[in-house]
Design an enzyme around this catalytic site. Structure first.
Site, PDB file in Angstrom:
ATOM      1  N   GLY A  18       9.389  -7.569  -8.942  1.00 26.94           N
ATOM      2  CA  GLY A  18       8.449  -8.274  -7.977  1.00 26.94           C
ATOM      3  C   GLY A  18       9.375  -9.119  -6.976  1.00 26.94           C
ATOM      4  O   GLY A  18       8.738 -10.125  -6.552  1.00 26.94           O
ATOM      5  N   SER A  19      10.379  -8.646  -6.647  1.00 23.16           N
ATOM      6  CA  SER A  19      11.183  -9.417  -5.582  1.00 23.16           C
ATOM      7  C   SER A  19      10.468  -9.896  -4.289  1.00 23.16           C
ATOM      8  O   SER A  19      10.745 -10.374  -3.496  1.00 23.16           O
ATOM      9  CB  SER A  19      12.911  -9.087  -5.609  1.00 23.16           C
ATOM     10  OG  SER A  19      12.735  -7.896  -4.798  1.00 23.16           O
ATOM     11  N   ARG A  71      -7.474   7.581 -13.058  1.00 24.92           N
ATOM     12  CA  ARG A  71      -7.171   6.859 -11.632  1.00 24.92           C
ATOM     13  C   ARG A  71      -8.336   6.496 -11.197  1.00 24.92           C
ATOM     14  O   ARG A  71      -8.339   5.173 -10.864  1.00 24.92           O
ATOM     15  CB  ARG A  71      -6.608   7.840 -10.800  1.00 24.92           C
ATOM     16  CG  ARG A  71      -5.879   7.170  -9.795  1.00 24.92           C
ATOM     17  CD  ARG A  71      -4.961   8.167  -8.734  1.00 24.92           C
ATOM     18  NE  ARG A  71      -4.147   9.007  -9.401  1.00 24.92           N
ATOM     19  CZ  ARG A  71      -2.750   8.688  -9.777  1.00 24.92           C
ATOM     20  NH1 ARG A  71      -2.417   7.225  -9.567  1.00 24.92           N
ATOM     21  NH2 ARG A  71      -2.099   9.138 -10.506  1.00 24.92           N
ATOM     22  N   MET A  96       4.021   1.151  -8.591  1.00 24.31           N
ATOM     23  CA  MET A  96       4.567   2.350  -8.664  1.00 24.31           C
ATOM     24  C   MET A  96       3.138   3.431  -9.109  1.00 24.31           C
ATOM     25  O   MET A  96       3.483   3.953 -10.014  1.00 24.31           O
ATOM     26  CB  MET A  96       5.770   2.590  -9.422  1.00 24.31           C
ATOM     27  CG  MET A  96       6.807   1.650  -8.905  1.00 24.31           C
ATOM     28  SD  MET A  96       7.218   1.743  -7.314  1.00 24.31           S
ATOM     29  CE  MET A  96       8.593   2.902  -7.316  1.00 24.31           C
ATOM     30  N   LEU A  99      -2.825   5.763  -5.346  1.00 23.56           N
ATOM     31  CA  LEU A  99      -4.010   5.063  -5.315  1.00 23.56           C
ATOM     32  C   LEU A  99      -5.192   6.234  -4.990  1.00 23.56           C
ATOM     33  O   LEU A  99      -5.025   7.311  -4.488  1.00 23.56           O
ATOM     34  CB  LEU A  99      -4.266   4.216  -4.137  1.00 23.56           C
ATOM     35  CG  LEU A  99      -3.113   2.927  -4.107  1.00 23.56           C
ATOM     36  CD1 LEU A  99      -3.372   2.103  -2.750  1.00 23.56           C
ATOM     37  CD2 LEU A  99      -3.435   2.122  -5.396  1.00 23.56           C
ATOM     38  N   ASN A 113       1.952  -1.269   2.396  1.00 22.38           N
ATOM     39  CA  ASN A 113       2.884  -0.905   1.439  1.00 22.38           C
ATOM     40  C   ASN A 113       4.077  -1.116   1.918  1.00 22.38           C
ATOM     41  O   ASN A 113       4.616  -0.954   3.366  1.00 22.38           O
ATOM     42  CB  ASN A 113       2.926   0.570   1.128  1.00 22.38           C
ATOM     43  CG  ASN A 113       3.728   1.021  -0.039  1.00 22.38           C
ATOM     44  OD1 ASN A 113       3.832   0.082  -1.147  1.00 22.38           O
ATOM     45  ND2 ASN A 113       4.232   2.257   0.115  1.00 22.38           N
ATOM     46  N   HIS A 115       8.096   0.414   1.749  1.00 28.04           N
ATOM     47  CA  HIS A 115       8.854   1.737   0.960  1.00 28.04           C
ATOM     48  C   HIS A 115      10.266   1.458   1.456  1.00 28.04           C
ATOM     49  O   HIS A 115      10.566   1.052   2.762  1.00 28.04           O
ATOM     50  CB  HIS A 115       8.315   2.919   1.744  1.00 28.04           C
ATOM     51  CG  HIS A 115       8.809   4.167   1.190  1.00 28.04           C
ATOM     52  ND1 HIS A 115       8.877   4.509  -0.267  1.00 28.04           N
ATOM     53  CD2 HIS A 115       9.957   5.081   1.543  1.00 28.04           C
ATOM     54  CE1 HIS A 115       9.234   5.724  -0.310  1.00 28.04           C
ATOM     55  NE2 HIS A 115      10.095   6.045   0.660  1.00 28.04           N
ATOM     56  N   ASP A 149      -2.521   9.696   2.007  1.00 25.13           N
ATOM     57  CA  ASP A 149      -1.372  10.382   1.780  1.00 25.13           C
ATOM     58  C   ASP A 149      -0.220   9.747   1.348  1.00 25.13           C
ATOM     59  O   ASP A 149      -0.352   8.335   1.880  1.00 25.13           O
ATOM     60  CB  ASP A 149      -0.953  11.402   2.903  1.00 25.13           C
ATOM     61  CG  ASP A 149      -2.059  12.267   3.364  1.00 25.13           C
ATOM     62  OD1 ASP A 149      -2.478  12.693   2.326  1.00 25.13           O
ATOM     63  OD2 ASP A 149      -2.533  12.473   4.633  1.00 25.13           O
ATOM     64  N   ASP A 151       2.920   7.478   1.201  1.00 25.78           N
ATOM     65  CA  ASP A 151       3.905   6.848   2.300  1.00 25.78           C
ATOM     66  C   ASP A 151       3.820   7.289   3.715  1.00 25.78           C
ATOM     67  O   ASP A 151       4.699   7.855   4.433  1.00 25.78           O
ATOM     68  CB  ASP A 151       5.381   7.195   1.648  1.00 25.78           C
ATOM     69  CG  ASP A 151       5.505   6.363   0.390  1.00 25.78           C
ATOM     70  OD1 ASP A 151       5.074   5.614   0.123  1.00 25.78           O
ATOM     71  OD2 ASP A 151       6.445   7.167  -0.419  1.00 25.78           O
TER      72      ASP A 151
HETATM   73  C1  GAR Z   1      11.138  -2.014  -3.437  1.00 19.78           C
HETATM   74  O1  GAR Z   1      12.743  -1.514  -3.088  1.00 19.78           O
HETATM   75  C2  GAR Z   1      10.233  -1.145  -2.715  1.00 19.78           C
HETATM   76  O2  GAR Z   1      10.329  -0.856  -1.612  1.00 19.78           O
HETATM   77  C3  GAR Z   1      10.163  -0.061  -3.721  1.00 19.78           C
HETATM   78  O3  GAR Z   1      10.055  -0.598  -5.021  1.00 19.78           O
HETATM   79  C4  GAR Z   1      10.971  -1.595  -4.860  1.00 19.78           C
HETATM   80  C5  GAR Z   1      10.263  -3.030  -5.632  1.00 19.78           C
HETATM   81  O4  GAR Z   1      11.014  -3.834  -5.791  1.00 19.78           O
HETATM   82  N1  GAR Z   1       8.912   0.810  -3.642  1.00 19.78           N
HETATM   83  C6  GAR Z   1       8.823   2.180  -3.446  1.00 19.78           C
HETATM   84  O5  GAR Z   1       9.877   2.596  -3.716  1.00 19.78           O
HETATM   85  C7  GAR Z   1       7.299   2.542  -3.301  1.00 19.78           C
HETATM   86  N2  GAR Z   1       7.211   3.671  -2.864  1.00 19.78           N
HETATM   87  P1  GAR Z   1      10.673  -5.257  -6.111  1.00 19.78           P
HETATM   88  O6  GAR Z   1       9.728  -5.221  -7.335  1.00 19.78           O
HETATM   89  O7  GAR Z   1      11.615  -6.312  -6.377  1.00 19.78           O
HETATM   90  O8  GAR Z   1       9.643  -5.832  -5.115  1.00 19.78           O
END
Ligand code: GAR
Length: 220
Positions: A18-19, A71, A96, A99, A113, A115, A149, A151
């Site tokens: 969750g940063s 889902r 992760m 949807l 989102n 990425h 779709d 990303d």
């Molecule tokens: C982040 O790097 C984000 O871009 C990636 O997961 C990490 C979550 O970090 N997301 C994906 O890869 C989605 N396709 P966080 O929990 O510290 O925010």
């Protein structure tokens, strides 16, 4: 948003540390990201560290465990929760899960989102390792609207970082993450302002049009 208007309400969806969520919450708290508030933080993982952080911040949290459910069923519960909290803009922050199309349709151009690659390069899992293995010299992150779709939706913000010869997947991911923390708040501010239009696949800044970030109907 202009002065005197109700803040745009964010619903954060996360699965892990969750940063990105923390960076958004801190931007709001420091007054760098104005005109928005976090309405609820939702996770599909009961012990996600990001959820514990949200509780520390005193924010409403909800957990919807997805195991054993379709889902569509799971996403319907999450969508109902977001609507019950009056959410205008859904922010996936390390969520992760794919949807359902029903979920995407429930929040048209209202889901962002982040990425960790310069899309359309390296969608999917382990984007930073994909970039390193491919041998690109510039990597980065993308904040985009979510469509059906993976990303794939309209890009709002991208930030680039150089790939160093000394990098491994971990050091590259760390450097990209620092840019993610800037990019997400910037993108939320841009979308919450309503001062844009979408032309084809292009996000273009422009004058706010009446009703642009109109409130999604909620059951509140
Ligand atoms: C982040 O790097 C984000 O871009 C990636 O997961 C990490 C979550 O970090 N997301 C994906 O890869 C989605 N396709 P966080 O929990 O510290 O925010």
């Amino acid at each position: 948003m202009s002065q005197g208007e109700a803040p745009v309400r964010l619903g954060i969806l996360l699965s892990g540390r969750g940063s990105n969520f923390v960076a958004i919450a801190e931007s709001i708290r420091a007054g760098r990201l104005k005109g928005v508030e976090i309405a609820v933080v939702i996770s599909n993982v009961a012990d996600a560290a990001g959820l514990a952080k949200a509780k520390e911040f005193g924010l409403p949290t909800e957990v919807f465990v997805s195991k054993g459910r379709s889902r569509t069923e799971h996403d319907a519960d999450v969508a109902a929760c977001l609507k019950a909290h009056g959410v205008d803009l859904v922010c996936l922050a390390g969520y992760m899960r794919l949807l359902s199309k029903e979920f995407v349709a429930a929040f048209p151009q209202r889901i962002l989102n982040i990425h960790p690659s310069l899309l359309p390069a390296f969608p999917g899992l382990d984007a930073q390792a994909q970039a390193l293995d491919y041998g690109v010299k510039v990597a980065g992150c993308t904040v985009h609207f979510v469509d059906e779709d993976l990303d794939h939706g309209v890009i709002v913000v991208q930030r680039a970082v150089p790939v160093l010869e000394t990098d491994n997947a971990h050091t590259l991911a760390e450097r990209i993450l620092a840019e993610e923390h800037i990019a997400y708040s910037e993108a939320i501010g841009m979308v919450a302002s309503g001062e844009y239009e979408i032309r084809g696949r292009r996000y273009v800044k422009g004058k706010r049009q009446a009703g642009k970030i109109e409130k999604i109907e909620t059951s509140r």
